[in-house]
Design a protein around this motif. Sequence first.
Motif, mmCIF file in Angstrom:
data_model
loop_
_atom_site.group_PDB
_atom_site.id
_atom_site.type_symbol
_atom_site.label_atom_id
_atom_site.label_comp_id
_atom_site.label_asym_id
_atom_site.label_seq_id
_atom_site.Cartn_x
_atom_site.Cartn_y
_atom_site.Cartn_z
ATOM 1 N N TRP A 181 0.848 -1.210 0.000
ATOM 2 C CA TRP A 181 0.000 0.000 0.000
ATOM 3 C C TRP A 181 0.878 1.254 0.000
ATOM 4 C CZ3 TRP A 181 -4.536 -0.653 4.088
ATOM 5 C CH2 TRP A 181 -5.327 -1.756 3.708
ATOM 6 N N ILE A 182 0.624 2.116 -0.955
ATOM 7 C CA ILE A 182 1.361 3.388 -1.015
ATOM 8 C C ILE A 182 0.334 4.496 -0.767
ATOM 9 C CG2 ILE A 182 2.739 4.909 -2.507
ATOM 10 C CD1 ILE A 182 3.032 2.081 -4.142
ATOM 11 N N THR A 183 0.557 5.315 0.251
ATOM 12 C CA THR A 183 -0.459 6.324 0.567
ATOM 13 C C THR A 183 0.045 7.734 0.264
ATOM 14 O OG1 THR A 183 0.278 6.444 2.860
ATOM 15 C CG2 THR A 183 -1.524 4.935 2.408
ATOM 16 N N ASN A 184 -0.889 8.559 -0.177
ATOM 17 C CA ASN A 184 -0.649 9.999 -0.359
ATOM 18 C C ASN A 184 -1.760 10.740 0.342
ATOM 19 O OD1 ASN A 184 1.659 10.675 -2.034
ATOM 20 N ND2 ASN A 184 0.659 9.316 -3.531
ATOM 21 N N LYS A 185 -1.408 11.844 1.009
ATOM 22 C CA LYS A 185 -2.420 12.567 1.791
ATOM 23 C C LYS A 185 -2.794 13.899 1.155
ATOM 24 C CE LYS A 185 -0.018 12.214 5.734
ATOM 25 N NZ LYS A 185 0.515 11.459 6.859
ATOM 26 N N LEU A 186 -4.078 14.227 1.268
ATOM 27 C CA LEU A 186 -4.542 15.565 0.896
ATOM 28 C C LEU A 186 -5.424 16.059 2.033
ATOM 29 C CD1 LEU A 186 -5.716 15.208 -2.824
ATOM 30 C CD2 LEU A 186 -3.614 16.300 -2.001
ATOM 31 N N TYR A 187 -5.456 17.370 2.216
ATOM 32 C CA TYR A 187 -6.211 17.929 3.335
ATOM 33 C C TYR A 187 -7.549 18.506 2.859
ATOM 34 C CZ TYR A 187 -7.528 20.907 7.168
ATOM 35 O OH TYR A 187 -8.234 21.493 8.181
ATOM 36 N N GLY A 188 -8.642 17.942 3.347
ATOM 37 C CA GLY A 188 -9.965 18.389 2.876
ATOM 38 C C GLY A 188 -10.856 19.005 3.939
ATOM 39 N N ASP A 189 -10.400 19.068 5.193
ATOM 40 C CA ASP A 189 -11.112 19.790 6.268
ATOM 41 C C ASP A 189 -12.560 19.338 6.481
ATOM 42 O OD1 ASP A 189 -11.061 21.559 8.369
ATOM 43 O OD2 ASP A 189 -11.641 23.298 7.161
ATOM 44 N N PHE A 190 -12.892 18.116 6.101
ATOM 45 C CA PHE A 190 -14.241 17.568 6.252
ATOM 46 C C PHE A 190 -15.291 18.279 5.391
ATOM 47 C CE2 PHE A 190 -13.020 15.867 10.688
ATOM 48 C CZ PHE A 190 -13.005 14.550 10.275
ATOM 49 N N THR A 191 -14.863 19.145 4.454
ATOM 50 C CA THR A 191 -15.889 19.827 3.648
ATOM 51 C C THR A 191 -15.807 19.429 2.171
ATOM 52 O OG1 THR A 191 -14.607 21.799 3.061
ATOM 53 C CG2 THR A 191 -15.790 21.867 5.170
#
Length: 325
Positions: A193-203
């Motif tokens: 598993w290769i993960t990349n993160k993005l920030y969406g602030d729950f919206t």
Amino acid sequence: MRRSFSILLCFAILISFAGCRGGNVTESSAGRAFVIGFSQVGAESDWRIANTKSMTETFQGDPEYEFRMENARQQQENQFAAVRRFILEGVDLIVIAPTVEDGWQTVLTEVHDAGIPVIITDRSVSVWDNNLYLTNVGSNFYGQGKKAVDWLSEETRGESNVNILHLQGTIGATAQIQRTQALEDAAANQGNWITNKLYGDFTEAKAYEVMTDYLATTHDIDVLYSENDNMTFGAMRAFDEAGITYGEGGQVKIITFDATKEALQYCMDGKIDLCVECNPLFGPMVKELIEKYRKGEDIPKQVYVEEKVFTSKDLDQAFIDSREY
Ligand code: GYE
């Protein structure tokens, strides 16, 4: 005369003790409503709106209670201000759904010193003194994440590399911390598993924006692990615009948290692969705990709500229509 005066005095002392806060039981004086101040996170998601409705409907309309809610618009400073206002107003009990876990020690100590009991709902607070609140009512967020990664590990068994795009909610919120932790723990064990993160602030709006930018750089995504339904809806819009298919038979498998009606509908229609339930309807449970507390009964320090996961084969229209949120 002297005797009756001392009896009267004792009586007065007793009454003033009964009215004193800081003991185990807080009782509203006869005939007066029990006043609850509720500091809510905001209105960032469908989950939150359902939670506000559940809390409001539970207490409003019951003459025994007066329910005052303050919407913090996702800012912790607004919560501090609301809680301090509740202290000044002399409410009987404060309910806090904290935006993030850290930073609560000072204000909760102030509430404690004012002798007002506190209930934490939904997310948690990280304080060194757990006596600063009575109980924490909400979800087992790590448990939710664990159900999601267990499902995914079955789905991706034997595959070579799995590119997981991870959309994160408000950083520092328990729902984010633990759903993230569950994925990271699993990824550390999986090897493929290769993960990349993005920030969406729950919206939805933020998720759409970051996803659109991300898809301009790569389309190499096998799985979307989205920490709430509204971010998932934003991501789906970005996928549609980029011509990327998702869901059953599509390029990207979608895992989403909350299991709102709209997400369940997409799931039944094959557009979302897994909905992990997060139950916002705990207003009645909070009321029950308050009632126990007012009667001087013991209440548990942590109360979890029950939750499941859904794939399309678990769903039919009648079930979705019967859901409250
Ligand atoms: O999943 C999300 C909301 O803390 C459980 O916050 C809550 C999360 C929920 O905005 O939709």
